[in-house]
Design a protein around this motif. Structure first.
Motif: not given
Length: 538
Positions: A192-200
């Motif tokens: 779920t945190v990987y979603v934020n990595l995609c955003w970054a």
């Protein structure tokens, strides 16, 4: 329904073992699955479920598009070629500028579109499943990109950004919900945190593209960055055509055969009974939630026990724009207004968003070491301090070169802290706090709250920062520091720790109305009477 010591929730659903075999009561299978969930380590989960990891990563990649556009549009405001074509000449600054009102309009057009997309996603995903809604959204974004690419003026560009925002809203709300549903508990937080990595990553790519084209004085200086957005939806459409549907979607519909097939496609063994055990636990959780609250509509998110869960996911997401991301999350324009040269501002933006990507990766370790609540709480505290420092530097050395670079450096630190804590951890919070029957709608409501908060911040921030309006420069940090402090206080009293707990265990803790500060001290056995309170943190 409220839980009492003498009452045990018992799922009576059955799974068919096969033709001619007796139905197996699901409770024992569910209990075995829950025990294995707690025993499974990160390394073991990666070895056993690489397919689930792969599909979660592929679907989350769609979020790159939204992150790309967020930085793209705000960076265009600082690009001379874009400002000269779409902006107005401002004699006082001897430059072309997109006025604060049009900056608001373009930024908020995207946010309004994403709100519509997020709301529609919660409605259609419940009926059609994740896969079908995602594929339709990928087709839509492929078509909508043509509008900003060919836009001759600001009104057409605004319409294009609004329409593109609709599928972006779908991607942003679908990715964390899908990741939390197809992966075991050991992987849930990481993916779920990987979603934020995609955003970054999307923001980093956008900043890099903008830096490369910042000196281009022709129309291609901004049209090519728009065109690059086609690089994601077309190949993703072909790949995700083969993606498995979430087994939770089938369980909620009572289609246990399809749910088991989906689990097998995600790498769960059918021969060993692993897939049946996992489905049994899902059925048990679903039955538990039905006894707590039968509803699955948006209105049910605001009723009974789920009202508290909705408050948590919504305010956790609202904290993101209000803790300063309107100023620091898209830093190029701030760097320019702080007094740095345009070329250096674009380069520093690339460096800052590179730090954001690194910070998100490091947050995976921090997530495991400290949990969700601690990271979110102290992340907000550190962001408050950074924003105050920016404000004080602006007051004391507003017109000096060293002061300008000091403010820019502090905003780079803001980016690193944000992507170590508040930015990525929020995705784990919203996907774990919501109940399984209301997950798609709960995640969508949280993201809608984020977009509404973003609209408010996008309206306020330009009027403080823009030289044609307030011209506050770094003193804008004082305003956002106050809001970050308020959310720090809310987090301390209201945000629970969800680390290491299955969805059914969280259901019971919320039903018991356990205090947010005591969540981590309770161990729950969903298959025996009552809960056991621990004296130390888990």
């Amino acid at each position: 329904m409220s839980f009492s010591e003498d009452k045990q929730v018992n799922a009576v659903a059955h799974l068919e073992d096969g033709p001619g075999e007796e139905p197996v009561k699901s409770n024992e299978l569910a209990k075995q699955a829950a025990q294995e969930e707690h025993q499974l380590t990160l390394a073991g989960a990666l070895r056993k479920h690489p397919k689930a990891v792969m599909w979660s990563i592929l679907l989350s990649t769609s979020v790159v598009m939204e992150g790309y556009d967020i930085v793209l549009m705000s960076s265009f405001f600082a690009q001379p070629a874009f400002s000269r074509h779409y902006g107005e000449y401002i004699p006082s600054s001897n430059s072309y500028q997109i006025t604060a009102s049009w900056q608001n309009g373009l930024s908020n057009a995207v946010s309004v579109g994403t709100i519509i997309g997020a709301f529609a996603n919660g409605y259609f995903t419940h009926r059609l499943g994740y896969r079908n809604v995602l594929l339709a959204s990928l087709v839509a974004i492929t078509a909508f990109i043509f509008i900003p690419f060919f836009a001759p003026n600001l009104p057409v560009l605004l319409v294009g950004e609004f329409l593109c925002g609709i599928p972006w809203g779908v991607f942003a709300t679908m990715a964390p919900a899908y990741a939390s549903e197809i992966c075991p508990m050991a992987l849930r937080g990481y993916l779920t945190v990987y979603v934020n990595l995609c955003w970054a990553i999307g923001q980093l790519i956008s900043a890099g593209v903008q830096s490369a084209f910042s000196g281009n004085e022709t129309q291609w200086g901004y049209r090519v960055p728009f065109a690059i957005q086609w690089a994601w939806p077309i190949p993703l459409s072909f790949v995700l055509l083969f993606a498995p549907e979430s087994p939770w979607y089938f369980v909620r519909r009572g289609d246990y055969v399809s749910a088991e097939k989906s689990m097998v496609r995600l790498g769960y063994s059918s021969a060993s009974g692993e897939a049946k055990q996992a489905i049994a636990m899902m059925i048990h959780t679903d039955e538990l939630e039905k006894q707590i609250d039968q509803g699955t509509s948006y209105w049910d998110c605001f009723r009974g026990i789920d009202r508290r869960r909705t408050e948590i996911v919504c305010l956790a997401f609202a904290a993101q724009p209000f803790c300063g991301s309107a100023m620091g999350g898209t830093p190029t324009y701030f760097f320019v207004q702080a007094g740095l040269p345009t070329s250096i501002s674009f380069k520093m933006s690339v460096g800052g968003l590179g730090l954001a990507s690194i910070g998100t990766i490091i947050s995976w370790y921090l997530l495991h070491a400290f949990g969700r609540r601690t990271l979110y709480l102290w992340g907000l505290g550190l962001l408050t301090i950074v924003l105050l420092v920016v404000g004080f530097v602006s007051v004391g050395a507003a017109n000096s070169v060293s002061g300008n670079y000091a403010q820019a450096t502090m905003m780079l630190i803001w980016l690193l802290v944000y992507y170590l804590t508040v930015g990525p951890i929020c995705y784990a919070i919203i996907s774990e706090t919501s109940s399984t029957r209301l997950r798609s709608k709960s995640v969508c409501l949280s993201r809608i709250t984020y977009y509404i908060a973003q609209i408010v911040c996008n309206v306020v921030n330009p009027y403080m920062l823009n030289p044609t309006a307030g011209d506050w420069k770094g003193k804008t940090g004082f305003f956002w520091a106050g809001w970050a402090l308020l959310f720090f206080i809310w987090t301390y009293f209201r945000l629970p720790e969800t680390k290491g707990k299955t969805f059914e265990e969280l259901d019971i803790l919320f039903a018991r109305k356990i205090s947010a500060r005591k969540f981590a001290k309770y161990r729950v056995d969903a298959y025996t009477e009552g809960e056991q309170a621990l004296s130390t943190e888990e």
